[in-house]
Design a protein around this motif. Structure first.
Motif, PDB file in Angstrom:
ATOM      1  N   VAL A  13       0.995  -1.156   0.099  1.00 23.14           N
ATOM      2  CA  VAL A  13      -0.203   0.081  -0.060  1.00 23.14           C
ATOM      3  C   VAL A  13       0.863   1.208   0.126  1.00 23.14           C
ATOM      4  CG1 VAL A  13      -1.457   1.360   1.465  1.00 23.14           C
ATOM      5  CG2 VAL A  13      -2.081  -1.149   1.097  1.00 23.14           C
ATOM      6  N   ALA A  14       1.826   1.319   0.775  1.00 23.80           N
ATOM      7  CA  ALA A  14       2.746   2.278   0.853  1.00 23.80           C
ATOM      8  C   ALA A  14       3.655   2.635  -0.353  1.00 23.80           C
ATOM      9  CB  ALA A  14       3.778   2.061   1.990  1.00 23.80           C
ATOM     10  N   ILE A  15       4.021   1.552  -1.200  1.00 24.92           N
ATOM     11  CA  ILE A  15       4.672   1.657  -2.399  1.00 24.92           C
ATOM     12  C   ILE A  15       3.625   2.303  -3.384  1.00 24.92           C
ATOM     13  CG2 ILE A  15       5.936   0.644  -4.119  1.00 24.92           C
ATOM     14  CD1 ILE A  15       6.996  -1.217  -2.031  1.00 24.92           C
ATOM     15  N   SER A  16       2.560   1.574  -3.382  1.00 23.42           N
ATOM     16  CA  SER A  16       1.426   2.002  -4.453  1.00 23.42           C
ATOM     17  C   SER A  16       1.035   3.228  -4.535  1.00 23.42           C
ATOM     18  CB  SER A  16       0.470   0.971  -4.614  1.00 23.42           C
ATOM     19  OG  SER A  16       0.894  -0.298  -4.873  1.00 23.42           O
ATOM     20  N   PHE A  43     -14.433   2.423 -13.031  1.00 27.73           N
ATOM     21  CA  PHE A  43     -13.152   2.947 -12.802  1.00 27.73           C
ATOM     22  C   PHE A  43     -12.444   2.258 -11.713  1.00 27.73           C
ATOM     23  CE2 PHE A  43     -15.636   6.278 -14.447  1.00 27.73           C
ATOM     24  CZ  PHE A  43     -15.099   6.657 -15.745  1.00 27.73           C
ATOM     25  N   LEU A  44     -11.280   1.474 -12.105  1.00 26.71           N
ATOM     26  CA  LEU A  44     -10.279   0.714 -10.979  1.00 26.71           C
ATOM     27  C   LEU A  44      -9.258   1.738 -10.909  1.00 26.71           C
ATOM     28  CD1 LEU A  44     -10.435  -2.808 -12.350  1.00 26.71           C
ATOM     29  CD2 LEU A  44     -11.853  -1.873 -10.600  1.00 26.71           C
ATOM     30  N   GLN A  45      -8.804   2.166  -9.772  1.00 27.54           N
ATOM     31  CA  GLN A  45      -7.822   3.089  -9.375  1.00 27.54           C
ATOM     32  C   GLN A  45      -7.169   2.526  -8.139  1.00 27.54           C
ATOM     33  OE1 GLN A  45     -10.395   6.657  -9.659  1.00 27.54           O
ATOM     34  NE2 GLN A  45      -8.390   7.525 -10.736  1.00 27.54           N
ATOM     35  N   PRO A  46      -6.572   1.482  -7.922  1.00 25.33           N
ATOM     36  CA  PRO A  46      -6.038   0.644  -6.937  1.00 25.33           C
ATOM     37  C   PRO A  46      -4.855   1.619  -6.225  1.00 25.33           C
ATOM     38  CG  PRO A  46      -5.437  -0.616  -8.717  1.00 25.33           C
ATOM     39  CD  PRO A  46      -6.247   0.597  -9.353  1.00 25.33           C
ATOM     40  N   ASN A  47      -4.170   2.435  -7.128  1.00 26.18           N
ATOM     41  CA  ASN A  47      -3.235   3.204  -6.408  1.00 26.18           C
ATOM     42  C   ASN A  47      -3.780   4.513  -5.711  1.00 26.18           C
ATOM     43  OD1 ASN A  47      -1.109   1.661  -7.793  1.00 26.18           O
ATOM     44  ND2 ASN A  47      -1.013   3.056  -9.656  1.00 26.18           N
ATOM     45  N   LEU A  48      -4.798   4.935  -6.210  1.00 26.04           N
ATOM     46  CA  LEU A  48      -5.464   6.051  -5.389  1.00 26.04           C
ATOM     47  C   LEU A  48      -6.115   5.380  -4.084  1.00 26.04           C
ATOM     48  CD1 LEU A  48      -6.448   8.914  -5.448  1.00 26.04           C
ATOM     49  CD2 LEU A  48      -8.383   8.152  -6.751  1.00 26.04           C
ATOM     50  N   ALA A  49      -6.607   4.253  -4.413  1.00 23.73           N
ATOM     51  CA  ALA A  49      -6.880   3.562  -3.340  1.00 23.73           C
ATOM     52  C   ALA A  49      -5.829   3.261  -2.225  1.00 23.73           C
ATOM     53  CB  ALA A  49      -7.604   2.201  -3.512  1.00 23.73           C
ATOM     54  N   ALA A  62      -3.391   5.466  -1.701  1.00 21.43           N
ATOM     55  CA  ALA A  62      -3.106   6.531  -1.201  1.00 21.43           C
ATOM     56  C   ALA A  62      -3.912   7.019  -0.112  1.00 21.43           C
ATOM     57  CB  ALA A  62      -3.127   7.738  -2.244  1.00 21.43           C
ATOM     58  N   LEU A  63      -5.472   6.579  -0.375  1.00 20.37           N
ATOM     59  CA  LEU A  63      -6.530   6.965   0.635  1.00 20.37           C
ATOM     60  C   LEU A  63      -6.417   5.909   1.788  1.00 20.37           C
ATOM     61  CD1 LEU A  63      -8.891   8.855   0.882  1.00 20.37           C
ATOM     62  CD2 LEU A  63     -10.226   7.039   0.064  1.00 20.37           C
ATOM     63  N   ALA A  64      -5.962   4.640   1.887  1.00 19.84           N
ATOM     64  CA  ALA A  64      -5.778   3.820   2.750  1.00 19.84           C
ATOM     65  C   ALA A  64      -4.419   4.179   3.745  1.00 19.84           C
ATOM     66  CB  ALA A  64      -5.325   2.469   2.134  1.00 19.84           C
ATOM     67  N   LEU A  65      -3.506   4.634   2.980  1.00 22.54           N
ATOM     68  CA  LEU A  65      -2.371   5.294   3.626  1.00 22.54           C
ATOM     69  C   LEU A  65      -2.837   6.468   4.509  1.00 22.54           C
ATOM     70  CD1 LEU A  65       0.765   4.511   4.240  1.00 22.54           C
ATOM     71  CD2 LEU A  65       1.149   6.305   2.282  1.00 22.54           C
ATOM     72  N   ILE A  66      -3.555   7.243   4.169  1.00 24.10           N
ATOM     73  CA  ILE A  66      -4.026   8.210   4.880  1.00 24.10           C
ATOM     74  C   ILE A  66      -4.756   7.920   6.067  1.00 24.10           C
ATOM     75  CG2 ILE A  66      -5.805  10.205   4.858  1.00 24.10           C
ATOM     76  CD1 ILE A  66      -5.033  10.595   2.125  1.00 24.10           C
ATOM     77  N   LEU A  67      -5.693   6.831   5.778  1.00 22.81           N
ATOM     78  CA  LEU A  67      -6.174   6.099   6.925  1.00 22.81           C
ATOM     79  C   LEU A  67      -5.281   5.707   8.109  1.00 22.81           C
ATOM     80  CD1 LEU A  67      -8.981   5.114   8.130  1.00 22.81           C
ATOM     81  CD2 LEU A  67      -8.714   3.099   6.910  1.00 22.81           C
ATOM     82  N   VAL A  68      -4.362   4.912   7.594  1.00 18.85           N
ATOM     83  CA  VAL A  68      -3.386   4.578   8.579  1.00 18.85           C
ATOM     84  C   VAL A  68      -2.547   5.551   9.387  1.00 18.85           C
ATOM     85  CG1 VAL A  68      -0.917   3.065   8.625  1.00 18.85           C
ATOM     86  CG2 VAL A  68      -2.962   2.491   7.245  1.00 18.85           C
ATOM     87  N   LEU A  69      -2.566   6.714   8.626  1.00 16.55           N
ATOM     88  CA  LEU A  69      -1.604   7.888   9.257  1.00 16.55           C
ATOM     89  C   LEU A  69      -2.540   8.484  10.127  1.00 16.55           C
ATOM     90  CD1 LEU A  69       0.352   9.441   6.092  1.00 16.55           C
ATOM     91  CD2 LEU A  69       1.163   8.109   8.051  1.00 16.55           C
ATOM     92  N   LEU A  70      -3.903   8.738   9.853  1.00 17.11           N
ATOM     93  CA  LEU A  70      -4.676   9.123  10.888  1.00 17.11           C
ATOM     94  C   LEU A  70      -4.957   8.414  12.102  1.00 17.11           C
ATOM     95  CD1 LEU A  70      -7.862  10.136   8.467  1.00 17.11           C
ATOM     96  CD2 LEU A  70      -6.323  11.715   9.916  1.00 17.11           C
ATOM     97  N   LEU A  71      -4.620   7.052  11.951  1.00 18.59           N
ATOM     98  CA  LEU A  71      -4.640   6.042  13.083  1.00 18.59           C
ATOM     99  C   LEU A  71      -3.528   6.032  13.968  1.00 18.59           C
ATOM    100  CD1 LEU A  71      -6.541   2.951  11.901  1.00 18.59           C
ATOM    101  CD2 LEU A  71      -7.445   4.687  13.062  1.00 18.59           C
ATOM    102  N   ALA A  72      -2.323   6.242  13.281  1.00 24.46           N
ATOM    103  CA  ALA A  72      -1.134   6.563  13.867  1.00 24.46           C
ATOM    104  C   ALA A  72      -1.111   7.924  14.703  1.00 24.46           C
ATOM    105  CB  ALA A  72       0.059   6.565  12.758  1.00 24.46           C
TER     106      ALA A  72
END
Length: 280
Positions: free
Chosen positions: A32-35, A243-249, A251-261
């Motif tokens: 996720v972090a790389i994508s 529309f499949l945008q796994p890289n944008l997903a 980025a959004l997942a990484l923001i979620l991880v950062l919010l929890l951190a």
């Protein structure tokens, strides 16, 4: 050398956990972090910029934070009162309530959404009963208020399981000693009870916020994609029909991880400022 040999069997028993944790926790997080930084022309912050300038994504983040914080605070308050009652209960009733809490803590996802639809949907049993009694005129389970109610419901059992050991550890001798010194119930909780419970309360609140921020199955079964939340948006970007945008997903997942951190760091900062914890 002898200590390393004696510890080797224990390390071998730990190996399956390390393999599973690496395969299902660290490896997906690294992917996720790389994508998240992979864009069409190579690498960059394009996905984060798109999220930052999009009112749609900002709304998803804001709504997720709002519902998570409100439901976690409500769940923590109700769980605290429940644990206080359980701590002063003895016999079979206490054992039955603890067992019931264990069972309901696993009652989530699609079954929980279906149960709330039957109970509090547009034609739900409780909704119709309250309307006939004149207590409410209308209630929308699929709104923000409805989501807060259903989120709070699955937060309460988890909060009880996490808080009960801490509240059960409060000794009655402390309150008796405070009473003998002239302290009332309010003074006891302000100067003794709450400072002792402060680490457990903060830790439980952090876990409840993480639990709510990552909830997906229940809210998806209830509102599908009609309510804008982070987990719903991530799922749509990964498995959308158009529309499949796994890289944008990612980025959004990484923001979620950062919010929890960030929530965890705030919890640790508050704990360090607590005089009760600092004196230990």
């Amino acid at each position: 050398m002898k200590g390393l040999r004696s510890a080797s069997p224990a390390l071998l028993w730990l190996l399956p956990f390390v393999v599973v944790f690496t395969a299902f926790q660290l490896a997906p997080l690294a992917w996720v972090a790389i994508s998240a930084f992979r864009v069409d022309e190579g690498w960059g912050l394009g996905h984060f910029h798109e999220i930052a300038v999009s009112p749609f994504f900002r709304q998803a983040i804001g709504r997720s934070l709002e519902i998570s914080l409100v439901s976690s605070l409500l769940g923590l308050a109700i769980a605290g009162l429940t644990c206080h009652s359980l701590a002063h209960t003895r016999g079979p009733l206490r054992r039955w309530m603890v067992a019931f809490t264990n069972m309901t803590s696993n009652f989530a996802g699609v079954p929980l959404a279906f149960a709330f639809i039957i109970l509090m949907g547009a034609n739900g049993v409780l909704t119709l009963a309250l309307q006939r009694l004149g207590i409410i005129e209308d209630f929308n389970l699929y709104s923000k208020a409805g989501l807060i109610i259903i989120y709070t419901w699955f937060q309460i059992p988890l909060g009880v399981l996490l808080l009960f050991p801490a509240l059960a550890g409060l000794r009655t001798e402390w309150q008796e000693a405070a009473s003998l010194l002239g302290a009332g119930r309010l003074a006891y909780w302000r100067h003794i009870g709450l400072p002792v419970l402060w680490p457990a309360l903060l830790g439980t609140l952090t876990i409840l916020i993480a639990n709510a921020m990552g909830a997906y199955a229940t809210v998806y079964a209830l509102v599908n994609t009609s309510y804008n939340l982070m987990t719903i948006r991530i799922a749509n970007l990964v498995s959308g029909d158009l529309f499949l945008q796994p890289n944008l997903a990612s980025a959004l997942a990484l923001i979620l991880v950062l919010l929890l951190a960030m929530v965890t760091l705030i919890q640790q900062w508050l704990l360090r400022r607590s005089y009760h914890v600092a004196e230990r």
